[in-house]
Design a protein around this motif. Structure first.
Motif, PDB file in Angstrom:
ATOM      1  N   TYR A 656       4.406 -11.397 -23.339  1.00 31.74           N
ATOM      2  CA  TYR A 656       4.342  -9.939 -23.251  1.00 31.74           C
ATOM      3  C   TYR A 656       5.657  -9.341 -23.739  1.00 31.74           C
ATOM      4  O   TYR A 656       6.705 -10.010 -23.796  1.00 31.74           O
ATOM      5  N   PHE A 657       5.575  -8.071 -24.082  1.00 34.73           N
ATOM      6  CA  PHE A 657       6.731  -7.316 -24.543  1.00 34.73           C
ATOM      7  C   PHE A 657       6.714  -5.966 -23.844  1.00 34.73           C
ATOM      8  O   PHE A 657       5.674  -5.316 -23.762  1.00 34.73           O
ATOM      9  N   SER A 658       7.845  -5.536 -23.289  1.00 35.59           N
ATOM     10  CA  SER A 658       7.907  -4.230 -22.629  1.00 35.59           C
ATOM     11  C   SER A 658       9.186  -3.520 -23.036  1.00 35.59           C
ATOM     12  O   SER A 658      10.186  -4.157 -23.417  1.00 35.59           O
ATOM     13  N   LYS A 691       7.301 -14.816 -21.383  1.00 39.91           N
ATOM     14  CA  LYS A 691       6.224 -15.750 -21.688  1.00 39.91           C
ATOM     15  C   LYS A 691       6.004 -16.679 -20.493  1.00 39.91           C
ATOM     16  O   LYS A 691       6.958 -17.086 -19.817  1.00 39.91           O
ATOM     17  N   SER A 692       4.742 -16.985 -20.235  1.00 42.23           N
ATOM     18  CA  SER A 692       4.373 -17.941 -19.198  1.00 42.23           C
ATOM     19  C   SER A 692       4.084 -19.290 -19.840  1.00 42.23           C
ATOM     20  O   SER A 692       3.422 -19.372 -20.890  1.00 42.23           O
ATOM     21  N   PHE A 693       4.569 -20.349 -19.197  1.00 38.06           N
ATOM     22  CA  PHE A 693       4.322 -21.711 -19.647  1.00 38.06           C
ATOM     23  C   PHE A 693       3.511 -22.407 -18.549  1.00 38.06           C
ATOM     24  O   PHE A 693       4.063 -22.920 -17.578  1.00 38.06           O
ATOM     25  N   GLY A 694       2.207 -22.360 -18.692  1.00 36.34           N
ATOM     26  CA  GLY A 694       1.358 -22.893 -17.645  1.00 36.34           C
ATOM     27  C   GLY A 694       1.284 -21.923 -16.474  1.00 36.34           C
ATOM     28  O   GLY A 694       1.613 -20.741 -16.565  1.00 36.34           O
ATOM     29  N   ALA A 699       9.430 -17.313 -18.257  1.00 40.07           N
ATOM     30  CA  ALA A 699      10.782 -16.920 -18.638  1.00 40.07           C
ATOM     31  C   ALA A 699      10.724 -15.580 -19.338  1.00 40.07           C
ATOM     32  O   ALA A 699       9.712 -15.228 -19.973  1.00 40.07           O
ATOM     33  N   ASN A 700      11.798 -14.798 -19.201  1.00 40.73           N
ATOM     34  CA  ASN A 700      11.891 -13.576 -19.989  1.00 40.73           C
ATOM     35  C   ASN A 700      13.339 -13.309 -20.371  1.00 40.73           C
ATOM     36  O   ASN A 700      14.275 -13.709 -19.677  1.00 40.73           O
ATOM     37  N   GLN A 733      15.922 -14.595 -17.466  1.00 37.71           N
ATOM     38  CA  GLN A 733      15.416 -14.816 -16.118  1.00 37.71           C
ATOM     39  C   GLN A 733      14.324 -15.885 -16.164  1.00 37.71           C
ATOM     40  O   GLN A 733      13.409 -15.817 -16.999  1.00 37.71           O
ATOM     41  N   LEU A 734      14.421 -16.865 -15.276  1.00 37.80           N
ATOM     42  CA  LEU A 734      13.450 -17.948 -15.186  1.00 37.80           C
ATOM     43  C   LEU A 734      12.769 -17.905 -13.830  1.00 37.80           C
ATOM     44  O   LEU A 734      13.428 -17.691 -12.803  1.00 37.80           O
TER      45      LEU A 734
END
Length: 740
Positions: A656-658, A691-694, A699-700, A733-734
């Motif tokens: 996503y992008f915000s 982005k989500s990994f599973g 992370a963003n 951020q993770l």
């Protein structure tokens, strides 16, 4: 005051029936195509952002009723084997009781019908914004511990200047946690927000036109529904971040639920070398750090009784930034803050629409400002702590067309104050140490009714009676009235409001040698502060257009004894003051889109306002003012235009992008050597890419003030002197979620 509490508390326990202001009620009618009521239909209410679910069946009149619904966004679905499923979306605002209408359809008539409803806005005259935890997580910078972007990005007329939140031109705001108002009568002594944004499930912001059960903080009320564990199943989440200025902001939270019990808890810590707004474009001596813990517990004793406990403890430290180009500057000033609260609620449902909530609470708040002993031009020490013990109970009875509420709110306050100032500018001035322990108390009773005269007209009327006891004893009667009109078919809602508010003063006082020194050296006297009294009227409209929601309002607030704060000479010791009068008026606009093609959602907030003061200082540190200045003057936080535009776009591969674009026309100018009434306008851009990994890891990357615009934001002499826009910040951020 202890005797008063002993007399009041039994009344709280026996109040009869009450509804905490965290909740709303959802009710409705199910009928067939011939508009005949249908009984026995299954109705399911489910939170959009969690697994919170309530079930009911329609009665013989085709009606269903859900009580104690926490504020937020929900779907209400009906189902029956002989009819097509039907679903509506509804935003639940606290203290409202929207009525939904469902028409059953035969399978041959239609597929599943989904209707979007904004029924709650018909019930209230208060302009309201809802922000949920997903928006907080995805909005650039909003999820950091000391961030208030969840407010400033989404609430028109809200902004930060001299490290303080202002809404509609004023300082005084209220925080309600789980529906319980957390009292804090102090002004401008705390820099940290009341709660970590990551512990919030839904934030409801009200700005003016409050019903009588919402108190008197004219400029803003923030009603927090905390995370509860209903969105978890014995899961924990670890949040780690790192960025420039050696910043990190980390949290470990965990939660879960059974059929009767839900829990959530978190531990957090943060640090940075960019804490407060700097007096120049350079960043020096500006470190900040903090840590804290939060918990929310909910236990359902039985279908009628629910117990809720919210508790928090946090500690923050801020260095006061300096101008590194000033050779006389000494590094050493700092502000250390402590805040903790506990609020317990018992919610009792007697019959549909008839409930009881009793909420005792405790709040501790402290702020200690210390300078280096040889600081120039002055070395200041100011320690303050406040303890509040109290309780609240609100009465609600929802029956047919009426949504009536009455109740009581009370607290006792004990302060410990110490200050000492030594001037190192060669004058030899010393303000002797002063220690004092003032006390005070407040008790308020209220009654309110929302009466649905017709399906398109709702009338609101209420009365709040307040007694405050401190350096002065004051009584205030605050009537409030409003109406909302929904235009059939168009579903436009017009609303109007007129009301009075009373805001209790801080307990600050001065006496003895310290007061004599100030009188001799600065020709100042100390006058006990009376409470602020406000008169407001407002007109607004809500327009739904194909899923878009446009809300606009015009307001005018006239204040007597307007609360502000002034420094003690050139020190960083601040005392609250009362300005004789203020006039704040403006236009506000919010625009929110639906989910467009299931990918994008946009928002816009705009405010055009004028914040003016008049007359002399009449409370607090008062100087000579034999002839009040004519007309009005700009308050130091007057800003004509404030605009936010942003949105969130879902990308492929679970990304996503915000973004948020912020424009401000500039605050009032207090430096006569700079031309113009106001400082220069400025625009900033914030971005977030995630982005989500599973299912467990995400992370963003976030960037605040991407263009690194450095502008003079404020040149009034406030905490830390003048203030510049913060430089560009970039951090990663993770998030990792796991079962235990």
């Amino acid at each position: 005051m202890r005797r008063l509490l002993l007399l009041v508390f039994p009344f709280l326990l026996l109040a009869g029936a009450a509804l905490a202001t965290l909740f709303g009620t959802v009710r409705g009618i199910v009928h067939d195509p011939q508009h005949r009521p249908v009984s026995g239909i299954q109705v399911v209410l489910k939170a959009i952002a969690s697994e919170f679910t309530l079930n009911a069946r329609t009665d013989d009149a085709g009606q269903f009723h859900f009580d104690a619904v926490p504020l937020g966004e929900y779907t209400v679905a009906i189902s029956d084997a002989n009819f097509v499923s039907n679903q509506q979306n509804v935003a639940v605002l606290s203290g409202t009781a929207p009525i939904l209408h469902f028409e059953l359809r035969l399978p041959a008539q239609s597929e599943t019908v989904i209707v979007s409803a904004d029924a709650a806005q018909t019930e209230t005259v208060t302009p309201t914004s809802l922000v949920d935890r997903l928006q907080i997580q995805e909005t650039p910078g909003a999820a950091r511990t000391n961030s208030l972007a969840m407010i400033t990005d989404y609430v028109p007329g809200s902004y930060l200047t001299h490290d303080q939140l202002h809404v509609r031109g004023g300082h005084q705001v209220s925080w309600l946690i789980d529906g319980v108002s957390i009292p804090n009568t102090n002004i401008a002594s705390n820099l940290g927000p009341q709660i970590d944004p990551r512990d919030i499930d839904t934030l409801e912001t009200q700005r003016g036109s409050y019903s009588a059960d919402y108190g008197d903080r004219t400029y803003g009320v923030f009603n927090v529904a905390p995370r509860t564990g209903f969105e978890r199943n014995n899961e924990a989440e670890l949040v780690l971040s790192a960025g420039n200025f050696y910043q990190t902001d980390d949290q470990l939270n965990f939660g879960g639920h059974t059929s009767r019990f839900a829990y959530y808890a978190s531990l957090s810590g943060n640090r940075t070398n960019l804490g407060l707004e700097t007096p120049t474009s350079a960043v020096a001596h500006d470190a900040a750090n903090g840590f804290g813990g939060f918990t929310s517990l909910i236990f359902n004793l039985d279908p009628q009784d629910q117990l809720r406990l919210i508790a928090q403890a946090r500690r923050d430290f801020y260095q006061v930034p300096i101008d590194p180009g000033n050779p006389t500057t000494i590094l050493g000033d700092g502000n250390r803050e402590n805040d903790s609260f506990a609020a317990f609620s018992w919610v009792r449902t007697f019959t549909p629409g008839l409930m009881l909530t009793v909420s005792p609470f405790f709040h501790y708040n402290g702020a200690n400002y210390h300078s280096a002993p040889n600081d120039i031009p002055s070395a200041a020490t100011q320690d303050r702590s406040s303890k509040y013990e109290g309780g609240q109970a609100n009465v609600s009875w929802i029956k047919v067309r009426s949504n009536a509420r009455l109740g009581i709110y009370t607290f006792a306050q004990q302060d410990d104050q110490f200050f000492h100032v030594i001037y190192n500018d060669g004058s030899g001035t010393v303000i002797p140490p002063l220690a004092q322990s003032p006390t005070g108390s407040l008790i308020a009773a209220f009654v309110e009714d929302q009466f649905k005269l017709t399906s398109w007209l709702t009338l609101n009327a209420g009365l709040r009676q307040t007694h405050f006891s401190g350096a002065l004893a004051e009584n205030a009667t605050s009537p409030r009235a409003g109406a909302s009109v929904r235009i059939p078919k168009l579903n436009w809602v017009f609303r109007g409001f007129y009301g009075h508010f009373y805001q209790a003063p801080p307990l600050d006082s001065l006496s003895g040698p310290a007061l004599s020194a100030i009188q001799n050296q600065q020709q100042l006297n100390f006058v006990p502060l009376p409470g602020e009294r406000d008169e407001e009227h407002q007109f607004g409209v809500t327009i739904p257009i194909k899923g878009w929601i446009l809300d606009a309002d015009n307001f005018l607030t006239r204040a007597t004894n307007f609360f502000d704060h002034n420094s003690l000479n050139s020190s960083n010791v601040f005392f609250p003051v009362d300005v004789q009068g203020a006039r704040i008026n403006g236009w506000e606009l919010t625009l929110r889109s639906p989910r467009i093609r299931n990918r994008a959602q946009f928002y816009l907030t705009y405010s055009n306002q004028l914040a003016l003061g008049r007359g002399c200082i009449v409370g607090g540190l008062v100087g000579a003012c034999p002839v009040p200045p004519p007309g009005y003057f700009f308050l130091d936080h007057d800003q004509r235009d404030t605009l936010h535009f942003g949105g969130q776009y879902t990308l492929p591969w679970r990304a996503y992008f915000s973004t948020d674009v912020y424009y401000a026309s500039g605050f009032s100018n207090s430096n006569p050597t700079i031309a113009g009434d106001h400082l220069q306008p400025h625009t900033t851009l914030d971005l977030s890419l995630g982005k989500s990994f599973g299912e467990r890891f995400s992370a963003n990357l976030q960037a605040i003030n991407v263009a690194n615009r450095r502008m003079l934001l404020d040149n009034s002499f406030t905490f830390g002197g003048t203030h510049f826009l913060n430089p560009r910040e970039i951090f990663v951020q993770l998030r990792y979620r796991f079962h235990y």
